[in-house]
Design a protein around this motif. Structure first.
Motif, PDB file in Angstrom:
ATOM      1  N   GLU A  36       0.835  -1.206   0.000  1.00  0.00           N
ATOM      2  CA  GLU A  36       0.000   0.000   0.000  1.00  0.00           C
ATOM      3  C   GLU A  36       0.869   1.255   0.000  1.00  0.00           C
ATOM      4  O   GLU A  36       0.586   2.225  -0.719  1.00  0.00           O
ATOM      5  CB  GLU A  36      -0.913  -0.011   1.220  1.00  0.00           C
ATOM      6  N   LYS A  37       1.914   1.236   0.802  1.00  0.00           N
ATOM      7  CA  LYS A  37       2.822   2.385   0.837  1.00  0.00           C
ATOM      8  C   LYS A  37       3.566   2.539  -0.484  1.00  0.00           C
ATOM      9  O   LYS A  37       3.774   3.668  -0.955  1.00  0.00           O
ATOM     10  CB  LYS A  37       3.818   2.236   1.985  1.00  0.00           C
ATOM     11  N   PHE A  38       3.952   1.434  -1.080  1.00  0.00           N
ATOM     12  CA  PHE A  38       4.628   1.472  -2.369  1.00  0.00           C
ATOM     13  C   PHE A  38       3.713   2.090  -3.433  1.00  0.00           C
ATOM     14  O   PHE A  38       4.135   2.957  -4.216  1.00  0.00           O
ATOM     15  CB  PHE A  38       5.055   0.061  -2.780  1.00  0.00           C
ATOM     16  N   ARG A  39       2.458   1.643  -3.451  1.00  0.00           N
ATOM     17  CA  ARG A  39       1.499   2.197  -4.413  1.00  0.00           C
ATOM     18  C   ARG A  39       1.306   3.698  -4.163  1.00  0.00           C
ATOM     19  O   ARG A  39       1.215   4.494  -5.112  1.00  0.00           O
ATOM     20  CB  ARG A  39       0.155   1.467  -4.314  1.00  0.00           C
ATOM     21  N   ASN A  40       1.258   4.053  -2.912  1.00  0.00           N
ATOM     22  CA  ASN A  40       1.110   5.462  -2.552  1.00  0.00           C
ATOM     23  C   ASN A  40       2.248   6.297  -3.131  1.00  0.00           C
ATOM     24  O   ASN A  40       2.051   7.433  -3.570  1.00  0.00           O
ATOM     25  CB  ASN A  40       1.104   5.581  -1.029  1.00  0.00           C
ATOM     26  N   ARG A  41       3.429   5.725  -3.096  1.00  0.00           N
ATOM     27  CA  ARG A  41       4.620   6.414  -3.593  1.00  0.00           C
ATOM     28  C   ARG A  41       4.623   6.499  -5.116  1.00  0.00           C
ATOM     29  O   ARG A  41       4.707   7.597  -5.687  1.00  0.00           O
ATOM     30  CB  ARG A  41       5.884   5.696  -3.100  1.00  0.00           C
ATOM     31  N   VAL A  42       4.540   5.368  -5.789  1.00  0.00           N
ATOM     32  CA  VAL A  42       4.806   5.355  -7.235  1.00  0.00           C
ATOM     33  C   VAL A  42       3.662   5.944  -8.056  1.00  0.00           C
ATOM     34  O   VAL A  42       3.884   6.354  -9.206  1.00  0.00           O
ATOM     35  CB  VAL A  42       5.155   3.935  -7.730  1.00  0.00           C
ATOM     36  N   THR A  43       2.449   5.996  -7.511  1.00  0.00           N
ATOM     37  CA  THR A  43       1.378   6.653  -8.261  1.00  0.00           C
ATOM     38  C   THR A  43       1.688   8.133  -8.462  1.00  0.00           C
ATOM     39  O   THR A  43       1.209   8.750  -9.421  1.00  0.00           O
ATOM     40  CB  THR A  43       0.019   6.516  -7.550  1.00  0.00           C
ATOM     41  N   ARG A  44       2.506   8.692  -7.576  1.00  0.00           N
ATOM     42  CA  ARG A  44       2.887  10.100  -7.690  1.00  0.00           C
ATOM     43  C   ARG A  44       4.068  10.310  -8.622  1.00  0.00           C
ATOM     44  O   ARG A  44       4.467  11.462  -8.869  1.00  0.00           O
ATOM     45  CB  ARG A  44       3.226  10.646  -6.297  1.00  0.00           C
ATOM     46  N   TYR A  45       4.633   9.233  -9.103  1.00  0.00           N
ATOM     47  CA  TYR A  45       5.835   9.337  -9.933  1.00  0.00           C
ATOM     48  C   TYR A  45       5.542   9.738 -11.378  1.00  0.00           C
ATOM     49  O   TYR A  45       6.451  10.201 -12.074  1.00  0.00           O
ATOM     50  CB  TYR A  45       6.582   8.003  -9.936  1.00  0.00           C
ATOM     51  N   VAL A  46       4.338   9.503 -11.862  1.00  0.00           N
ATOM     52  CA  VAL A  46       4.054   9.782 -13.275  1.00  0.00           C
ATOM     53  C   VAL A  46       3.363  11.131 -13.407  1.00  0.00           C
ATOM     54  O   VAL A  46       2.651  11.583 -12.504  1.00  0.00           O
ATOM     55  CB  VAL A  46       3.207   8.667 -13.922  1.00  0.00           C
ATOM     56  N   GLY A  47       3.561  11.768 -14.567  1.00  0.00           N
ATOM     57  CA  GLY A  47       3.047  13.108 -14.784  1.00  0.00           C
ATOM     58  C   GLY A  47       1.948  13.162 -15.822  1.00  0.00           C
ATOM     59  O   GLY A  47       1.024  12.339 -15.813  1.00  0.00           O
ATOM     60  N   ILE A  48       2.056  14.118 -16.721  1.00  0.00           N
ATOM     61  CA  ILE A  48       1.026  14.317 -17.742  1.00  0.00           C
ATOM     62  C   ILE A  48       1.663  14.336 -19.125  1.00  0.00           C
ATOM     63  O   ILE A  48       2.867  14.566 -19.275  1.00  0.00           O
ATOM     64  CB  ILE A  48       0.252  15.636 -17.539  1.00  0.00           C
ATOM     65  N   TRP A  49       0.816  14.101 -20.121  1.00  0.00           N
ATOM     66  CA  TRP A  49       1.166  14.464 -21.499  1.00  0.00           C
ATOM     67  C   TRP A  49       0.339  15.693 -21.849  1.00  0.00           C
ATOM     68  O   TRP A  49      -0.803  15.838 -21.397  1.00  0.00           O
ATOM     69  CB  TRP A  49       0.842  13.318 -22.474  1.00  0.00           C
ATOM     70  N   CYS A  50       0.904  16.582 -22.678  1.00  0.00           N
ATOM     71  CA  CYS A  50       0.187  17.804 -23.055  1.00  0.00           C
ATOM     72  C   CYS A  50       0.602  18.215 -24.461  1.00  0.00           C
ATOM     73  O   CYS A  50       1.766  18.053 -24.821  1.00  0.00           O
ATOM     74  CB  CYS A  50       0.513  18.909 -22.061  1.00  0.00           C
ATOM     75  N   CYS A  51      -0.300  18.743 -25.249  1.00  0.00           N
ATOM     76  CA  CYS A  51      -1.708  18.986 -24.960  1.00  0.00           C
ATOM     77  C   CYS A  51      -2.499  18.687 -26.233  1.00  0.00           C
ATOM     78  O   CYS A  51      -2.031  18.980 -27.345  1.00  0.00           O
ATOM     79  CB  CYS A  51      -1.972  20.443 -24.578  1.00  0.00           C
ATOM     80  N   VAL A  52      -3.697  18.130 -26.062  1.00  0.00           N
ATOM     81  CA  VAL A  52      -4.562  17.871 -27.218  1.00  0.00           C
ATOM     82  C   VAL A  52      -5.104  19.195 -27.744  1.00  0.00           C
ATOM     83  O   VAL A  52      -5.206  20.190 -27.023  1.00  0.00           O
ATOM     84  CB  VAL A  52      -5.737  16.930 -26.866  1.00  0.00           C
ATOM     85  N   GLU A  53      -5.437  19.195 -29.009  1.00  0.00           N
ATOM     86  CA  GLU A  53      -5.999  20.391 -29.625  1.00  0.00           C
ATOM     87  C   GLU A  53      -7.519  20.434 -29.429  1.00  0.00           C
ATOM     88  O   GLU A  53      -8.180  19.400 -29.315  1.00  0.00           O
ATOM     89  CB  GLU A  53      -5.663  20.421 -31.112  1.00  0.00           C
ATOM     90  N   LYS A  54      -8.040  21.636 -29.370  1.00  0.00           N
ATOM     91  CA  LYS A  54      -9.481  21.886 -29.332  1.00  0.00           C
ATOM     92  C   LYS A  54     -10.154  21.249 -28.109  1.00  0.00           C
ATOM     93  O   LYS A  54     -11.259  20.719 -28.196  1.00  0.00           O
ATOM     94  CB  LYS A  54     -10.150  21.392 -30.618  1.00  0.00           C
ATOM     95  N   HIS A  55      -9.463  21.251 -27.001  1.00  0.00           N
ATOM     96  CA  HIS A  55     -10.075  20.779 -25.763  1.00  0.00           C
ATOM     97  C   HIS A  55      -9.412  21.487 -24.595  1.00  0.00           C
ATOM     98  O   HIS A  55      -8.198  21.631 -24.555  1.00  0.00           O
ATOM     99  CB  HIS A  55      -9.929  19.263 -25.599  1.00  0.00           C
ATOM    100  N   GLU A  56     -10.202  21.913 -23.648  1.00  0.00           N
ATOM    101  CA  GLU A  56      -9.687  22.609 -22.475  1.00  0.00           C
ATOM    102  C   GLU A  56     -10.227  21.956 -21.207  1.00  0.00           C
ATOM    103  O   GLU A  56     -11.442  21.873 -21.039  1.00  0.00           O
ATOM    104  CB  GLU A  56     -10.114  24.078 -22.519  1.00  0.00           C
ATOM    105  N   PRO A  57      -9.371  21.410 -20.323  1.00  0.00           N
ATOM    106  CA  PRO A  57      -7.910  21.378 -20.441  1.00  0.00           C
ATOM    107  C   PRO A  57      -7.451  20.323 -21.443  1.00  0.00           C
ATOM    108  O   PRO A  57      -8.181  19.385 -21.753  1.00  0.00           O
ATOM    109  CB  PRO A  57      -7.458  21.031 -19.018  1.00  0.00           C
ATOM    110  N   GLY A  58      -6.222  20.474 -21.907  1.00  0.00           N
ATOM    111  CA  GLY A  58      -5.737  19.581 -22.957  1.00  0.00           C
ATOM    112  C   GLY A  58      -4.767  18.516 -22.496  1.00  0.00           C
ATOM    113  O   GLY A  58      -4.283  17.726 -23.309  1.00  0.00           O
TER     114      GLY A  58
END
Length: 631
Positions: free
Chosen positions: A580-602
């Motif tokens: 559970e602690k490991f999952r808590n940690r690594v879920t925060r490790y990934v970010g976002i891809w940006c950005c799709v066109e014609k959509h807000e937020p993208g």
């Protein structure tokens, strides 16, 4: 009469008096030419005004020009022959037992700068203690290139003292800045930027050319000969241009450059036009503290842009119509995009001069990691060791995910998610074995930016697919942050994917290596224990936490363990609290891809456990309530 023999050879046995007379006459002619060129040289213009931000000079100080010196009564007289330059060697530390000199010793004066100048050029950067490792990397690259006419401005006394004891030329900026990382875009960040403007305005009246650059710049080739090619330029600046306007090492075409002029690397000559620009830039920022320094610089230069200075140089009249401006080519004076994403210089078969770590997404940690990936960052020796050893693996990516089909959101996320799952497994094993994980290279199909785009920037040289920087997918600053153990479990150290290619990694690390090949449990030679440190160990797939500990704990002396794959290597934790602690940690490790066109937020959030969601699809948040990471 032996002293006559050289003349006899030169004059082919002509009479001695003619030889001596001719020699004297030639000397007189050359002396006259020297005096004439000194007096009438356009480079001899001297501006005697000093900025209010400069420490007062001594009453008898005069401003020297390489070709002129004021004689009695203010009459211009030829300068004496230049003295042999005797700059103190960089990295020569003060003698043992010596004391720190008084702070006023480090005040910015012409005399202090003059001690470092070569060919009338000084190379400068500045920062606070949080950027100490960047500054040492900056200095090391320049000194390795033979450039020692450099100075570092210290914004806090902690940095000043640290650099002094390492033998790095340093001056006090009197900023009394915090010693911590202030973060891009913060009010303190903008204050630091303004200090740069004040510094330029202060140094130009000294009469020296100034190559000013940010501390997150790395020099890869001596830039001074290149800058000297454009000796008529008042200012040469880097840009945020992401599409090539030239394919060789000429200046970028000013008519085609749409990116902002970037003040992370720019070269100033002490001309009237350049000093006028610096003064107005400073006054603009003092009058309005909401103006970003770089925006102000761009606004001033674009006040008038054109016509070209000539047909060949690539210089353009800018600012007030008299300033000669050149735009350094983005292919070799690289941004974080043209270097790390496009590798434009490689594709054009050019040698880069510098890289400035712009266009990145994880703050200072992201900048540092990118430079480490490129193996151009200098870390202390302990970085290349790890008390628990290292874990690495060979990433296996099906050709279909990498190359088949169009490059779109679906194929990009299918490719990246496949790699995220393997990295998740590797992070778990590294955590269990208390080893530092050497991250694999990450392949992407789409670029990441902070505005809508069709996948890659139109006109850029971004190849698809490409190895993307870690901060395109992962929150590098979070991965390196010390999170509370009681909530997130033990920390997991990481290294960059190029780590073992780095010549700074000691041989004793590279030579202590165990290959682990995954196998089907019960098959021949597939063992779950080991009694020796053979070069290859066959290890069962779907092993749990206890089996990993049992097999690999006796191998703590092995520096590097490399798995042949992470596919199905780990069944799961037996300790559910730790999981559970490991999952808590690594879920925060990934970010976002940006950005799709014609959509807000993208933006679209990556999910470390995407495979646990039925029919997962890469979609931007559909409602404000959906706009949050998956934790």
């Amino acid at each position: 009469m032996g002293w006559i023999s050289p003349f006899k050879e030169i004059t082919n046995s002509k009479p001695l008096f003619l030889t001596v007379y001719g020699t004297v006459l030639i000397g007189i002619v050359f002396s006259a030419i020297y005096v004439f060129s000194a007096v009438y040289s356009p480079d001899s213009v001297v501006n005697w005004s000093l900025s209010q931000h400069v420490a007062p000079s001594s009453p008898n100080q005069t401003v020297d020009s390489p070709s002129l010196r004021l004689g009695g009564g203010g009459v211009m007289a030829p300068a004496p022959k230049p003295q042999i330059e005797k700059r103190k060697p960089i990295w020569k530390t003060p003698p043992p037992g010596s004391e720190m000199p008084p702070l006023e010793t480090f005040r910015l004066t012409k005399e202090l700068v003059q001690e470092r100048v070569k060919d009338n050029v000084i190379v400068a950067t500045f920062g606070n203690y949080a950027f100490m490792d960047f500054i040492l990397t900056w200095v090391k690259h320049l000194t390795d290139l033979g450039v020692e006419n450099l100075l570092v401005g210290a914004m806090d006394t902690k940095l000043l003292e640290a650099l002094y004891w390492k033998g790095v030329p340093v001056f006090d900026m009197g900023s009394h800045m915090s010693t911590i990382d202030v973060g891009w875009g913060s009010p303190t960040f903008h204050k630091m930027g303004r200090e740069k403007v004040f510094l330029i305005d202060s140094m130009l009246p000294f009469g020296y050319e100034l190559l000013m650059c940010d501390t997150d710049t790395v020099w890869l080739k001596n830039p001074l000969p290149y800058l000297a090619r454009y000796h008529e330029a008042d200012v040469l600046t880097s840009t945020d241009q992401v599409t090539p306007t030239v394919t060789d090492d000429r200046l970028d075409n000013w008519k085609q450059v749409g990116g902002a002029y970037n003040i992370g690397i720019f070269h100033w000559r002490p001309t009237d036009s350049a000093k006028k620009l610096a003064k107005e830039w400073k006054e603009m920022l003092l009058a309005d503290d909401k103006i970003w320094d770089q925006n102000g610089f761009n606004d001033l230069l674009h006040r008038q842009l054109g016509p070209p200075v000539d047909d060949e140089s690539g210089l353009v009249y800018a600012y007030d119509g008299t300033l000669k401006l050149g735009l350094l080519p983005a292919s070799i004076f690289c941004s974080g995009h043209t270097y790390f994403v496009q590798a434009m210089y490689q594709q054009l078969r050019l040698e880069p001069y510098a890289v400035h770590t712009t266009f990145q997404y994880a703050g200072t940690d992201g900048k540092r990691h990118r430079l480490r990936e490129a193996m151009i960052f200098y870390d202390p020796p302990e970085y290349y060791e790890s008390p628990g050893g290292f874990l690495t693996f060979k990433p296996s990516i099906p050709k279909s995910l990498l190359l088949d089909g169009e490059h779109n959101l679906q194929t990009h996320f299918a490719l990246v998610n496949y790699q995220i799952k393997q990295i998740r497994t590797a992070l778990a094993i590294a955590s269990i074995l208390n080893r530092t994980l050497v991250m694999p290279p990450i392949w992407c199909r789409l670029d990441r930016l902070w505005f809508p785009h069709p996948g890659v920037l139109i006109g850029s040289m971004t190849r698809q697919p490409f190895i993307c920087p870690l901060d395109h997918v992962f929150e590098v600053h979070t991965m390196l942050k010390a999170l509370p153990v009681d909530e997130f479990g033990p920390g997991i150290n990481i290294r960059e994917y190029s780590f073992f290619d780095n010549p700074l990694v000691p041989a004793q690390v590279k030579d202590s290596w165990l290959d682990v090949q995954l196998c089907r449990e019960g098959s021949e030679n597939c063992q779950s224990n080991v009694t020796n440190t053979a070069a290859v160990l066959k290890f069962p797939r779907h092993s749990n936490e206890e089996k990993l500990k049992t097999v690999f704990s006796p191998l703590k002396d092995v520096k590097v363990i490399q798995f042949s794959s992470m596919q199905d290597a780990f069944l799961g934790f037996t300790d559910k609290t730790r999981e559970e602690k490991f999952r808590n940690r690594v879920t925060r490790y990934v970010g976002i891809w940006c950005c799709v066109e014609k959509h807000e937020p993208g933006h679209i959030y990556y999910d470390m456990y995407w495979d646990e969601i039925p029919d997962w699809k890469p979609l931007p948040p559909q409602t404000p309530q959906d706009d949050h990471p998956h934790w």
